[in-house]
Design a protein around this motif. Structure first.
Motif, short mmCIF file in Angstrom:
data_model
loop_
_atom_site.label_atom_id
_atom_site.label_comp_id
_atom_site.label_asym_id
_atom_site.label_seq_id
_atom_site.Cartn_x
_atom_site.Cartn_y
_atom_site.Cartn_z
N LEU A 52 -24.24 10.06 15.24
CA LEU A 52 -23.84 10.26 16.63
C LEU A 52 -25.06 10.34 17.55
N LEU A 53 -26.02 11.18 17.17
CA LEU A 53 -27.21 11.38 18.01
C LEU A 53 -28.04 10.11 18.11
N ALA A 54 -28.19 9.42 16.96
CA ALA A 54 -29.02 8.22 16.95
C ALA A 54 -28.42 7.14 17.85
N VAL A 55 -27.09 6.96 17.76
CA VAL A 55 -26.44 5.91 18.56
C VAL A 55 -26.41 6.31 20.03
N LYS A 56 -26.17 7.59 20.29
CA LYS A 56 -26.22 8.08 21.68
C LYS A 56 -27.61 7.84 22.27
N GLY A 57 -28.63 7.98 21.42
CA GLY A 57 -30.00 7.79 21.88
C GLY A 57 -30.38 6.33 22.09
N GLY A 58 -29.54 5.41 21.60
CA GLY A 58 -29.79 4.00 21.88
C GLY A 58 -30.00 3.12 20.65
N ALA A 64 -29.11 3.26 12.33
CA ALA A 64 -28.92 4.67 11.97
C ALA A 64 -28.55 4.78 10.49
N THR A 65 -27.62 3.91 10.04
CA THR A 65 -27.18 3.94 8.64
C THR A 65 -28.32 3.53 7.72
N LEU A 85 -36.90 7.41 19.23
CA LEU A 85 -36.17 7.35 20.50
C LEU A 85 -37.08 7.73 21.67
N ALA A 86 -38.05 8.61 21.40
CA ALA A 86 -38.96 9.05 22.47
C ALA A 86 -40.10 8.05 22.67
N GLY A 87 -40.13 6.98 21.86
CA GLY A 87 -41.16 5.97 22.02
C GLY A 87 -42.53 6.41 21.51
N ALA A 88 -42.54 7.30 20.52
CA ALA A 88 -43.82 7.79 19.98
C ALA A 88 -44.52 6.70 19.18
N GLY A 169 -20.27 8.41 12.17
CA GLY A 169 -20.75 9.06 13.39
C GLY A 169 -21.24 8.04 14.39
N GLY A 170 -21.93 7.00 13.88
CA GLY A 170 -22.45 5.97 14.77
C GLY A 170 -21.34 5.15 15.39
N ILE A 171 -20.31 4.82 14.61
CA ILE A 171 -19.22 3.98 15.11
C ILE A 171 -18.30 4.77 16.05
#
Lengths: 257, 101
Positions: A52-58, A64-65, A85-88, A169-171
């Motif tokens: 969920l978090l990974a897909v929400k983050g873009g 994610a899987t 996600l933060a572009g580190a 969660g991603g779907i």
């Protein structure tokens, strides 16, 4: 944990030995699989939240899987994905993930002592992939030596659960009813208690080691000075302190063979 | 996307190395009694560290977490199976939150 491995005591004539090996493989695998089910169940809400978090983050759901299926570690991949996600920078992502995962060195070291001696190098490298906090503790508390088939069975369920939960969660990308999600949050911890309490009843040294671990862990969590420690580091530091305590004051605990 | 996949690969690598290196390089049993004893305590220490105090924050509110913790402790004391303990603790939290809210 109370189920005995019956295959161990079978005295079959020599010419049956191939069948016997097969039976033992299946029995050990099934026993491991059963022991892995509560872990798998506990992983689903956690990996669901990760997807969920990974897909929400873009990130796409398949990435994610992919992360879950190649990393198979909660704290490490949560942190690494946040940094992606933060572009580190790649260096920062790699270093942070490595630091959080260093605790596996200790677990792998401890588990290597319990593996049946007949395991091949390939089998060892396969099993190493499936070591998590949870599969390690379940395997480490087994009464007998760890066979390849037992460990394989133990790993399969949690691995599938971890991947499936992430994908779902991603779907879905919508929350479970919050009350159910909250309640499921206790699954893994309840399992930890079911694992750790019975041996503390039988051995005072184990009880004290667990108590020291819980105490130091609480101190590191609650004292603001230690806020900078990630969960992975906290577990590593606590483990080293509590085990040093155990090895120093109870070098011959009754649980040791 | 290429950069992300490279990051995922590097993460996978540093997740696997700490797990596999001891398995490859420590195939002999460790002889030192102190270190043997140390390693034998690792699973218990890890369990203690992972459970406390994290369990208190596992359900969104401390009261329901304490209910779940008590149920788990009680059932674990009587040596019920992992599945039983886990499911009963979840149900206890769910029911408690249902009536508390």
């Amino acid at each position: 944990m109370k189920i005995q491995r019956q295959g161990r005591n079978l005295q079959a004539p020599l010419f049956f030995s191939r069948t016997r090996t097969k039976i033992r493989f299946t029995e050990d695998f099934r026993l491991g699989f059963r022991h892995g089910l509560p872990i798998a169940l506990g992983y689903i809400p956690v990996s669901f939240a990760f997807g969920l978090l990974a897909v929400k983050g873009g990130l796409p759901a398949w990435v994610a899987t992919l992360i879950s299926l190649t990393n198979l570690t909660s704290a490490g991949q949560f942190a690494g994905t946040n940094l992606i996600l933060a572009g580190a920078s790649l260096l920062e992502i790699t270093f942070t993930t490595l630091i959080i995962n260093l605790r596996y060195l200790l677990m792998s070291l401890s588990l290597a002592q319990k593996l049946a001696p007949d395991l091949t190098l390939v089998q060892r490298t396969m099993l190493a992939f499936g070591i998590t906090d949870e599969t390690f503790t379940v395997a480490a508390l087994e009464k007998t030596e760890i066979t390849f088939s037992y460990m394989l069975g133990l790993i399969v369920g949690p691995y599938v659960g971890w991947g499936t939960g992430t994908l779902l969660g991603g779907i879905v990308c919508t929350l479970l009813p919050p009350t159910l999600q909250n309640a499921l949050g206790i699954t893994l911890y309840a399992m930890f208690i079911a694992l750790v309490l019975p041996p503390t009843k039988k051995s005072r040294s184990i009880l004290l080691v667990v108590a020291v671990a819980a105490l130091v862990s609480s101190i590191l969590t609650w004292l603001p000075v230690f806020r900078f420690l990630s969960a992975g580091w906290r577990i590593t530091i606590v483990t080293i302190i509590a085990c040093l305590f155990g090895a120093k004051f109870f070098p011959n605990g009754s649980h040791q063979q | 996307m290429g950069r992300i996949l490279l990051a995922v690969f590097l993460m996978a690598l540093v997740s696997y190395l700490p797990r596999v290196l001891p398995m490859i390089f420590l195939r002999k049993r460790i002889q030192s009694p102190f270190f043997q004893s140390f390693l034998s305590y690792v699973p218990y220490a890890v369990l203690g560290a992972m459970t406390f105090p994290a369990i208190l924050y596992a359900t969104g509110d401390t009261a329901s977490a304490l209910v779940g913790l008590s149920v788990a402790l009680l059932l674990a004391f009587y040596e019920k199976g992992l599945m039983t303990v886990a499911i009963c603790a979840v149900l206890a939290v769910y029911v408690f939150q249902f009536f508390a809210l």
